[in-house]
Design a protein around this motif. Structure first.
Motif, PDB file in Angstrom:
ATOM      1  N   SER A   7       7.900   0.141   0.671  1.00 39.49           N
ATOM      2  CA  SER A   7       8.743   0.430  -0.480  1.00 39.49           C
ATOM      3  C   SER A   7       8.756   1.929  -0.735  1.00 39.49           C
ATOM      4  CB  SER A   7       8.230  -0.309  -1.717  1.00 39.49           C
ATOM      5  OG  SER A   7       6.911   0.097  -2.025  1.00 39.49           O
ATOM      6  N   LYS A   8       9.824   2.382  -1.374  1.00 38.89           N
ATOM      7  CA  LYS A   8       9.918   3.792  -1.749  1.00 38.89           C
ATOM      8  C   LYS A   8       9.246   3.971  -3.099  1.00 38.89           C
ATOM      9  CE  LYS A   8      13.081   7.599  -2.443  1.00 38.89           C
ATOM     10  NZ  LYS A   8      13.241   7.906  -3.846  1.00 38.89           N
ATOM     11  N   GLN A   9       8.314   4.891  -3.155  1.00 40.69           N
ATOM     12  CA  GLN A   9       7.625   5.223  -4.398  1.00 40.69           C
ATOM     13  C   GLN A   9       7.586   6.740  -4.534  1.00 40.69           C
ATOM     14  OE1 GLN A   9       3.884   3.140  -4.478  1.00 40.69           O
ATOM     15  NE2 GLN A   9       4.865   1.142  -4.300  1.00 40.69           N
ATOM     16  N   LYS A  10       7.117   7.252  -5.649  1.00 40.04           N
ATOM     17  CA  LYS A  10       7.113   8.702  -5.862  1.00 40.04           C
ATOM     18  C   LYS A  10       6.412   9.470  -4.741  1.00 40.04           C
ATOM     19  CE  LYS A  10       7.754   8.957 -10.821  1.00 40.04           C
ATOM     20  NZ  LYS A  10       7.219   9.419 -12.094  1.00 40.04           N
ATOM     21  N   PRO A  11       5.243   9.011  -4.252  1.00 39.35           N
ATOM     22  CA  PRO A  11       4.569   9.782  -3.199  1.00 39.35           C
ATOM     23  C   PRO A  11       5.211   9.645  -1.806  1.00 39.35           C
ATOM     24  CG  PRO A  11       3.003   8.375  -4.371  1.00 39.35           C
ATOM     25  CD  PRO A  11       4.382   7.971  -4.797  1.00 39.35           C
ATOM     26  N   GLY A  12       6.185   8.752  -1.651  1.00 39.09           N
ATOM     27  CA  GLY A  12       6.840   8.562  -0.353  1.00 39.09           C
ATOM     28  C   GLY A  12       7.078   7.090  -0.066  1.00 39.09           C
ATOM     29  N   ILE A  13       7.223   6.780   1.215  1.00 43.03           N
ATOM     30  CA  ILE A  13       7.379   5.382   1.637  1.00 43.03           C
ATOM     31  C   ILE A  13       5.983   4.788   1.784  1.00 43.03           C
ATOM     32  CG2 ILE A  13       8.206   3.806   3.434  1.00 43.03           C
ATOM     33  CD1 ILE A  13      10.465   5.134   1.821  1.00 43.03           C
ATOM     34  N   ARG A  14       5.728   3.753   1.019  1.00 43.43           N
ATOM     35  CA  ARG A  14       4.413   3.109   1.027  1.00 43.43           C
ATOM     36  C   ARG A  14       4.457   1.919   1.986  1.00 43.43           C
ATOM     37  NH1 ARG A  14       1.884  -0.695  -3.645  1.00 43.43           N
ATOM     38  NH2 ARG A  14      -0.236  -0.810  -2.832  1.00 43.43           N
ATOM     39  N   LEU A  15       3.635   1.978   3.027  1.00 39.48           N
ATOM     40  CA  LEU A  15       3.445   0.843   3.927  1.00 39.48           C
ATOM     41  C   LEU A  15       2.222   0.101   3.426  1.00 39.48           C
ATOM     42  CD1 LEU A  15       4.055  -0.733   6.563  1.00 39.48           C
ATOM     43  CD2 LEU A  15       2.493   0.870   7.716  1.00 39.48           C
ATOM     44  N   MET A  16       2.410  -1.175   3.059  1.00 42.21           N
ATOM     45  CA  MET A  16       1.319  -1.947   2.476  1.00 42.21           C
ATOM     46  C   MET A  16       1.024  -3.202   3.286  1.00 42.21           C
ATOM     47  SD  MET A  16       0.883  -3.647  -1.290  1.00 42.21           S
ATOM     48  CE  MET A  16       1.487  -5.274  -0.906  1.00 42.21           C
ATOM     49  N   PHE A  17      -0.254  -3.423   3.499  1.00 41.02           N
ATOM     50  CA  PHE A  17      -0.739  -4.650   4.125  1.00 41.02           C
ATOM     51  C   PHE A  17      -1.453  -5.450   3.044  1.00 41.02           C
ATOM     52  CE2 PHE A  17      -0.214  -1.730   7.584  1.00 41.02           C
ATOM     53  CZ  PHE A  17       0.276  -2.515   8.602  1.00 41.02           C
ATOM     54  N   TRP A  18      -0.986  -6.673   2.808  1.00 44.17           N
ATOM     55  CA  TRP A  18      -1.549  -7.488   1.726  1.00 44.17           C
ATOM     56  C   TRP A  18      -3.049  -7.700   1.888  1.00 44.17           C
ATOM     57  CZ3 TRP A  18       3.490  -7.018   1.588  1.00 44.17           C
ATOM     58  CH2 TRP A  18       4.162  -7.262   0.389  1.00 44.17           C
ATOM     59  N   SER A  19      -3.530  -7.851   3.102  1.00 47.57           N
ATOM     60  CA  SER A  19      -4.963  -8.093   3.333  1.00 47.57           C
ATOM     61  C   SER A  19      -5.648  -6.873   3.947  1.00 47.57           C
ATOM     62  CB  SER A  19      -5.135  -9.314   4.237  1.00 47.57           C
ATOM     63  OG  SER A  19      -4.559 -10.462   3.642  1.00 47.57           O
ATOM     64  N   GLY A  20      -5.014  -5.719   3.843  1.00 45.16           N
ATOM     65  CA  GLY A  20      -5.460  -4.510   4.524  1.00 45.16           C
ATOM     66  C   GLY A  20      -6.812  -3.961   4.123  1.00 45.16           C
TER      67      GLY A  20
END
Length: 130
Positions: A56-69
């Protein structure tokens, strides 16, 4: 690529668009059995209906998120969730994306999973699937 994800990527400004396209390509390639769609306004890939990875796009940039990361034990996934088992990293340019890391994280995403799809049914309690 899912048409809605393609639309999401195309709406991003130039540098972020390149990041999104690269991430989508790597996720699609390395999670071929995943279902992908725009979920809660951003691209998410699911394994057996369980949200696994998204961006997702957020203020600090594109956030790559892993739910169980958080359980991947990867120093590159350095933004840890406070309530759940998620972990993230931010990108501002495609040159920052290390595809070797992405592929390793996607492999771990298949091996290490918490059951997010039943979170509401379990009244907010997470259980480990793998």
């Amino acid at each position: 690529m899912d048409p809605e994800i393609r639309k999401y990527n195309e709406k991003q400004e130039a540098g972020y668009k390149e990041v999104c396209e690269l991430l989508a390509k790597e996720i699609d390639r390395n999670l071929p059995d995943a279902e992908s769609k725009v979920w809660h306004s951003h691209p998410v890939w699911f394994l057996d209906e369980n949200p696994t990875v998204g961006y997702s796009k957020q203020k600090p940039g594109i956030r790559l998120m892993f739910w169980s990361g958080a359980d991947f034990e990867e120093p590159g996934l350095n933004v840890l969730g406070k309530k759940f088992k998620d972990a993230s990293v931010f990108f501002n340019d495609a040159s920052e994306v290390n595809t070797t890391d992405i592929r390793r994280w996607l492999k771990k995403a298949q091996e290490i999973q918490w059951d997010y799809k039943n979170l509401v049914k379990r009244k907010g309690r997470l259980e480990r699937l793998k």
